[in-house]
Each structure stands twice: as C-alpha cells, then as structure tokens.
Design a protein around this motif. Structure first.
Motif, mmCIF file in Angstrom:
data_model
loop_
_atom_site.group_PDB
_atom_site.id
_atom_site.type_symbol
_atom_site.label_atom_id
_atom_site.label_comp_id
_atom_site.label_asym_id
_atom_site.label_seq_id
_atom_site.Cartn_x
_atom_site.Cartn_y
_atom_site.Cartn_z
ATOM 1 N N GLY A 1 0.821 -1.190 0.000
ATOM 2 C CA GLY A 1 0.000 0.000 0.000
ATOM 3 C C GLY A 1 0.864 1.252 0.000
ATOM 4 N N ALA A 2 0.226 2.395 -0.127
ATOM 5 C CA ALA A 2 0.944 3.655 -0.193
ATOM 6 C C ALA A 2 1.542 3.968 1.174
ATOM 7 N N GLY A 3 2.730 4.546 1.128
ATOM 8 C CA GLY A 3 3.382 4.957 2.356
ATOM 9 C C GLY A 3 3.020 6.385 2.700
ATOM 10 N N VAL A 4 3.786 6.977 3.598
ATOM 11 C CA VAL A 4 3.599 8.377 3.968
ATOM 12 C C VAL A 4 4.139 9.242 2.826
ATOM 13 N N SER A 5 3.357 10.217 2.425
ATOM 14 C CA SER A 5 3.846 11.104 1.380
ATOM 15 C C SER A 5 3.921 12.534 1.908
ATOM 16 N N GLN A 6 4.870 13.286 1.391
ATOM 17 C CA GLN A 6 5.069 14.669 1.807
ATOM 18 C C GLN A 6 5.258 15.544 0.574
ATOM 19 N N THR A 7 4.636 16.702 0.620
ATOM 20 C CA THR A 7 4.804 17.655 -0.466
ATOM 21 C C THR A 7 5.004 19.054 0.093
ATOM 22 N N PRO A 8 5.790 19.884 -0.600
ATOM 23 C CA PRO A 8 6.638 19.497 -1.732
ATOM 24 C C PRO A 8 7.851 18.708 -1.267
ATOM 25 N N SER A 9 8.602 18.158 -2.183
ATOM 26 C CA SER A 9 9.815 17.452 -1.790
ATOM 27 C C SER A 9 10.932 18.459 -1.483
ATOM 28 N N ASN A 10 10.884 19.568 -2.186
ATOM 29 C CA ASN A 10 11.853 20.640 -1.964
ATOM 30 C C ASN A 10 11.131 21.973 -1.949
ATOM 31 N N LYS A 11 11.570 22.856 -1.052
ATOM 32 C CA LYS A 11 10.976 24.192 -1.000
ATOM 33 C C LYS A 11 12.092 25.182 -0.725
#
Lengths: 114, 110
Positions: A1-11
């Motif tokens: 299943g999908a893991g933890v996602s974070q956005t944006p990857s860079n800022k």
C-alpha cells in the motif's frame, strides 16, 4: 500500500516568507508526528497528533511554527516569517493506533531559507 | 534526554561484524532502532521495551541491558546494503514521540 507522502519534496523560500508543508499519512494511521532533521543530526521532534488534536507540541521551537490536522488525516506544518536557521529536512511519520512501535516516515521536505 | 551513541562512524568490509551502542545516564523506557540511507527516510528496525531483552531478525539484532541504560545493535556478516546511518531513540511510552540520538554512520565496503 501507499506509504507516507510529503509535499513538496523541496521548497526554497526567502527569509521572512510563509511556508506550508504537507503530510499525507498512511491510511488509517491515527498518530502523526513531525520531526526536523539538520545535516548530520538525528530527527528532532516537533509535534505529535493523536487524531485531530495535538497530543504533544513541546518540540515546536517558537510561535512561528504551527501545525494542524483538521480531519485526523492530512497534516500541514506552517512556518511564519521563516529564518535561515529553519533550513532543514522536515520529516513526517505516522503510526497505527494499535501498534506502539513502528513509526513510518515519509521522504521529507527539504526546506531552504535564503 | 537525548541518548548518546558510539561510535560516531565505522567502516567495515563486507562480512565483518559491527556493534553500535546507545546509552543514557537515566533509565530509558524503551529503545527504538532506525536505519537511514542517504537521502531517504528513516526505516524502523526494532524496539526493545524490557530490561534484559534481546531481539533480532536475520543478521541484525539488539539487546537492552538490565538497568535499561544501554542498548547495543549487532550487525553480523555485514552486507553492502547495511550502509547508512543508524539512530537509536527513546520514548516515555512506546506510543510517544521518539527522542533520537545523533546517529552512527556505517559504511560497508567490498
């Protein structure tokens, strides 16, 4: 299943600006943690949510930092009036309600304040 | 209270063994071990809750001493894939925030 996602990857932002960092935990995970990691250091705790409420925000460095989790799922970390010292990788982790052990980390958001 | 880790860094040849130590001046409720590869998220290895506990899977295992002030992570017959930074951490309860140590950088070379 999908893991933890974070956005944006860079800022990349300028000193004094406002930024928002988003975390999508694993579906069904009730606990959500924010950490930040500076180069060569271990993750440093910022805030912990159990459901919609902040169970522990003792790690937030000052009142420029704020985090919300209005529906008990997605969380947003908000930083006002950014400073160069805020530059770091911001990590989010989630944990299942009945699992008092493993925290699943997202890939992080690399924040650079110029 | 942040745990202390030693060594700070270690270089191994494939097949060699390594021990990473994690300690605190006060008794720890629990010890968490994570591994982080460069540019990636930390990945959970194991948690120890009881004094005298030993745990392991495959060739990576850990112990927690009786006084709960020291834990050691053992990597045997190291593989290239073991390279990364190993963090120990502690929490007041197993559900609480984790306070991480500074990390031990481990490099396995052919």
């Amino acid at each position: 299943g999908a893991g933890v996602s974070q956005t944006p990857s860079n800022k990349v932002t300028e000193k004094g600006k406002y930024v928002e960092l988003r975390c999508d935990p694993i579906s069904g995970h009730t606990a959500l943690y924010w950490y930040r990691q500076s180069l060569g250091q271990g993750p440093e705790f910022l805030i912990y949510f159990q459901g919609t409420g902040a169970a522990d925000d003792s790690g937030l460095p000052n009142d420029r930092f704020f985090a919300v989790r209005p529906e008990g799922s997605v969380s947003t970390l908000k930083i006002q009036r950014t400073e160069r010292g805020d530059s770091a990788v911001y990590l989010c982790a989630s944990r299942a309600r009945d699992r008092g052990d493993e925290q699943f980390f997202g890939p992080g958001t690399r924040l650079t304040v110029l | 209270q942040q745990p202390v880790q030693s060594p700070q860094a270690v270089i191994l040849r494939e097949g060699e063994d390594a021990v990473i130590n994690c300690s605190s001046s006060k008794a720890l409720y629990s010890v968490h071990w994570y591994r982080q590869k460069h540019g990636e998220a930390p990945v959970f290895l194991m948690i120890l809750l009881k004094g005298g506990e030993q745990k392991g899977h495959d060739k990576i295992s850990a112990s927690f001493n009786e006084k709960k002030q020291q834990s050691s992570l053992y990597l045997t017959a190291s593989q290239l894939s073991y390279s990364g930074t190993y963090f120990c951490g502690t929490s007041k309860t197993s559900y609480d925030k984790v306070i991480f140590g500074p990390g031990t950088s481990l490099s396995v070379i052919p």
